[in-house]
Write an enzyme that holds these catalytic residues in place. Structure first.
Site, PDB file in Angstrom:
ATOM      1  N   HIS A 157      38.719  44.384  35.921  1.00  0.00           N
ATOM      2  CA  HIS A 157      38.463  43.212  36.943  1.00  0.00           C
ATOM      3  C   HIS A 157      37.959  43.999  37.398  1.00  0.00           C
ATOM      4  O   HIS A 157      36.426  43.434  37.844  1.00  0.00           O
ATOM      5  CB  HIS A 157      39.666  42.307  36.994  1.00  0.00           C
ATOM      6  CG  HIS A 157      39.339  41.311  38.192  1.00  0.00           C
ATOM      7  ND1 HIS A 157      39.691  40.794  37.722  1.00  0.00           N
ATOM      8  CD2 HIS A 157      38.868  41.451  39.242  1.00  0.00           C
ATOM      9  CE1 HIS A 157      39.029  39.483  38.859  1.00  0.00           C
ATOM     10  NE2 HIS A 157      39.105  39.949  39.726  1.00  0.00           N
ATOM     11  N   GLU A 158      38.079  44.663  38.488  1.00  0.00           N
ATOM     12  CA  GLU A 158      38.074  45.418  38.982  1.00  0.00           C
ATOM     13  C   GLU A 158      36.083  46.121  39.078  1.00  0.00           C
ATOM     14  O   GLU A 158      34.502  45.452  39.654  1.00  0.00           O
ATOM     15  CB  GLU A 158      38.151  46.557  40.459  1.00  0.00           C
ATOM     16  CG  GLU A 158      39.277  46.269  40.897  1.00  0.00           C
ATOM     17  CD  GLU A 158      39.259  45.157  42.054  1.00  0.00           C
ATOM     18  OE1 GLU A 158      38.117  44.739  42.272  1.00  0.00           O
ATOM     19  OE2 GLU A 158      40.075  43.888  42.029  1.00  0.00           O
ATOM     20  N   HIS A 181      33.605  43.532  39.080  1.00  0.00           N
ATOM     21  CA  HIS A 181      32.915  43.207  39.508  1.00  0.00           C
ATOM     22  C   HIS A 181      31.086  43.905  39.713  1.00  0.00           C
ATOM     23  O   HIS A 181      29.959  43.496  40.121  1.00  0.00           O
ATOM     24  CB  HIS A 181      33.872  43.365  41.205  1.00  0.00           C
ATOM     25  CG  HIS A 181      34.328  41.945  41.156  1.00  0.00           C
ATOM     26  ND1 HIS A 181      33.932  40.327  40.956  1.00  0.00           N
ATOM     27  CD2 HIS A 181      34.986  41.383  40.993  1.00  0.00           C
ATOM     28  CE1 HIS A 181      35.479  39.451  40.630  1.00  0.00           C
ATOM     29  NE2 HIS A 181      36.260  40.536  41.208  1.00  0.00           N
ATOM     30  N   HIS A 200      33.865  35.675  40.005  1.00  0.00           N
ATOM     31  CA  HIS A 200      34.941  35.733  39.802  1.00  0.00           C
ATOM     32  C   HIS A 200      34.500  33.816  38.032  1.00  0.00           C
ATOM     33  O   HIS A 200      33.585  33.018  38.642  1.00  0.00           O
ATOM     34  CB  HIS A 200      36.111  35.314  40.121  1.00  0.00           C
ATOM     35  CG  HIS A 200      37.107  35.814  40.841  1.00  0.00           C
ATOM     36  ND1 HIS A 200      36.552  35.810  42.638  1.00  0.00           N
ATOM     37  CD2 HIS A 200      36.996  36.468  40.417  1.00  0.00           C
ATOM     38  CE1 HIS A 200      37.493  37.409  42.616  1.00  0.00           C
ATOM     39  NE2 HIS A 200      37.483  37.800  41.452  1.00  0.00           N
TER      40      HIS A 200
HETATM   41 ZN   LIG Z   1      38.018  39.650  41.674  1.00  0.00          ZN
END
Ligand SMILES: [Zn+2]
EC number: 3.4.24.-
Length: 281
Positions: free
Chosen positions: A176-177, A180, A186
């Site tokens: 997830h990171e 980014h 998101h």
């Molecule tokens: Zn996030």
């Protein structure tokens, strides 16, 4: 007289219930924030919120803050939102996107291997490849700072990605990171999200309402993805244990992911970085 005594007893009883509720509320939680363990649906973002809100001792410094719970934003420098295509990592002539990384020596070998698994999760089926830093000017410096967070997209030069040890060392959280860092926000902050989900504003912990803003992002022509690794869970930032995001297509739809990218997440990466033949994925 008896009635008065009864009334007093009832009121004393009620106030003691209130006191108990207060006393037994989780000491680590902010006031008004209900323990989400009742509603843990195991999404990556739930783990990140738990770490960043409750276990991280001090997130960032005076000039840097977190947007949407885990996206680092520096005042002054590129404080404007970086949206798709404006902050891409450069692409190699062979068609792959090689992203250099450094791993802090503070991580053990076992921890390093978990972090690599989180990166491999992204490499699978995409043109992104993470390579150990040798000389590259732009690279991700993975550090066990306080909390799980990343800057958005490539900022140029060294950029920190924090994976607090051990709370953020789960493959889904790591992936997830890195999403980014690739430039993705998101999923529920997509500008068209109101067609797909209902944000239950009164249920959101009021200090975190801003984490539910929406932005004019480039959706890359891909459908709204309820099961994106970048989607908040149904109870994200709930202050009363009630849902904060309700899918419009029915209650059976699960939001977010526990550990891996969705099929559409992989398509997103390949589309954003214009990799491969679109028919292949
Ligand atoms: Zn996030």
């Amino acid at each position: 007289m008896e009635q008065i005594i009864l009334l007093c007893l009832v009121s004393a009883c009620l106030s003691s219930v209130q006191t108990q509720k207060y006393l037994f509320s989780p000491s680590w939680g902010p006031i008004g924030y209900k323990d989400r363990d009742e509603h843990r649906d195991g999404t990556v973002m739930d783990e990140i919120i738990k770490t960043n809100e409750f276990q991280a001792s001090r997130i960032l410094d005076g000039t840097t803050s977190l947007r949407e719970g885990d996206i680092a934003v520096s005042a002054g420098r590129r404080s404007k939102v970086c949206f798709a295509r404006s902050c891409l990592w450069s692409k190699s002539v062979d068609g792959n996107v090689y992203i250099a990384y450094k791993l802090s020596p503070e991580y053990s070998e076992a921890e390093k291997s978990v972090i690599k698994k989180g990166m491999e999760n992204i490499e699978k089926g995409t043109c992104v490849q993470f390579v150990p830093w040798t000389h590259q000017q732009d690279y991700i410096d993975i550090q066990p700072k306080s909390g799980c967070w990343s800057y958005l997209g490539s900022r140029g030069g060294r950029q920190t990605l924090s994976l607090q040890n051990p709370d953020c060392l789960q493959t889904g959280v790591i992936s997830h990171e890195f999403m980014h860092a690739l430039g993705f926000v998101h999923e529920q902050s997509r500008f068209d999200r109101d067609n797909y989900v209902t944000i239950m504003w009164p249920n959101i912990w009021r200090d975190r309402v801003r984490n539910f803003e929406k932005f004019r992002t480039d959706s890359l022509g891909l459908p709204y993805d309820y099961s994106s690794i970048m989607h908040f869970g149904m109870y994200a930032y709930s202050q009363d244990g009630e849902a904060t995001i309700v899918p419009k297509s029915g209650k059976d739809v699960k939001l977010g992911q526990a550990s891996t990218l969705s099929h559409i997440d992989r398509m997103k990466i390949n589309k954003l970085y214009k990799c491969g033949d679109e028919d292949d994925y």
